[in-house]
Scaffold this active site. Sequence first.
Site, PDB file in Angstrom:
ATOM      1  N   ARG A 178      15.342  68.159  55.843  1.00 59.55           N
ATOM      2  CA  ARG A 178      14.211  67.257  55.607  1.00 59.55           C
ATOM      3  C   ARG A 178      13.780  66.517  56.868  1.00 59.55           C
ATOM      4  O   ARG A 178      13.409  65.351  56.826  1.00 59.55           O
ATOM      5  CB  ARG A 178      14.545  66.262  54.487  1.00 59.55           C
ATOM      6  CG  ARG A 178      14.857  66.926  53.149  1.00 59.55           C
ATOM      7  CD  ARG A 178      13.662  67.714  52.611  1.00 59.55           C
ATOM      8  NE  ARG A 178      14.010  68.415  51.391  1.00 59.55           N
ATOM      9  CZ  ARG A 178      14.409  69.688  51.330  1.00 59.55           C
ATOM     10  NH1 ARG A 178      14.486  70.403  52.450  1.00 59.55           N
ATOM     11  NH2 ARG A 178      14.712  70.254  50.193  1.00 59.55           N
ATOM     12  N   SER A 227      10.499  63.491  44.992  1.00 63.92           N
ATOM     13  CA  SER A 227      11.891  63.081  45.208  1.00 63.92           C
ATOM     14  C   SER A 227      11.926  61.840  46.087  1.00 63.92           C
ATOM     15  O   SER A 227      11.348  61.816  47.171  1.00 63.92           O
ATOM     16  CB  SER A 227      12.676  64.205  45.867  1.00 63.92           C
ATOM     17  OG  SER A 227      12.791  65.313  45.001  1.00 63.92           O
ATOM     18  N   GLU A 297      13.463  59.465  51.115  1.00 64.87           N
ATOM     19  CA  GLU A 297      12.711  60.667  51.489  1.00 64.87           C
ATOM     20  C   GLU A 297      11.222  60.351  51.493  1.00 64.87           C
ATOM     21  O   GLU A 297      10.466  60.891  52.296  1.00 64.87           O
ATOM     22  CB  GLU A 297      13.011  61.810  50.513  1.00 64.87           C
ATOM     23  CG  GLU A 297      12.349  63.125  50.880  1.00 64.87           C
ATOM     24  CD  GLU A 297      12.856  64.290  50.060  1.00 64.87           C
ATOM     25  OE1 GLU A 297      12.058  65.208  49.784  1.00 64.87           O
ATOM     26  OE2 GLU A 297      14.050  64.302  49.686  1.00 64.87           O
TER      27      GLU A 297
END
Length: 326
Positions: A178, A227, A297
């Site tokens: 990520r 998310s 995130e």
Amino acid sequence: MFDDITSELRALMPELRGRLIANASLADITWFRVGGPAQVLFTPADEADLAYFLKRKPRDLPVFVMGLGSNLLVRDGGVAGVVIRLGRGFGEIKIEEGGRLRAGTAVPDVKVARAAAEAGISGLAFYRGIPGSIGGALRMNAGAHGRETKDCLIGARAVDPEGNVHVLSLADMGFTYRHSAIPETWIFTEATYQGAPGDPAEILKEMDAVAEYREQNQPIKERTGGSTFKNPPGHSAWKLVDDAGCRGLRVGGAKVSEMHCNFLINDRQASGEDVERLGETVRARVKAKSGVTLNWEIIRLGSPRPGAAVGEALAILDNTVDQAQS
């Protein structure tokens, strides 16, 4: 409301072709539907127009870039400076020989997956499960269902803060979980992918399975940012949140989804502060329960309302959140 600086900017860049809007609502174009305005919202006409703007803008003018607003939490005080939103000039998909696909960074991930499937290019069906644009996928090495952007990307283009255009290889991207190593101040404009030959019907079937999984397991019909927290090494974020007793936890108009507790939802006209406070409260409770620190995130952008806190200072450490906010 911020001071209107659009006239000053136009005077500095008379050949600008893109659109400048003062005090533009960001709540209207982000999935959470919360937060204050952008002092200026700029939609460049194309890559050359974007580079021209960056070369001509005042050096001390803050600049931020956003895609579809699916992974973004805007704070209630809004965003001083310029928010750049890539539009039609970055929305083209080209199918090339040898199983390659080239896409502008404003293209939704799902549209790239569909175009690849129709062209018989396999390897990009996982993008059907990512609710964002290609620009965000490059920035975060977006992934789902066992694959990540790094598994199919072969190159990208980006413009740096001085307006210089860079052609980047996969190695240049420095992808990890990520994360991309490319400076956050660079703006991605295009991506090139390499797939493999595949049967369109089989690829579409794979995409349908991805879509069905999302619909059954994620609150995709709610106002959410996707998310919320990254999976810590060796852990699943949703499991840590659940074990800390946060499933269904509410702060004001924001709530931890009961369907998938790594999703925060705005189901009662939440403010940006409600959403961030809820997220920080979840982080604090997970830390207290398991000793694991969850990292956001979702990107948080802008300033709070005057006098309000941000970040960890928002966490509610006692049980009043359950009693007073439910």
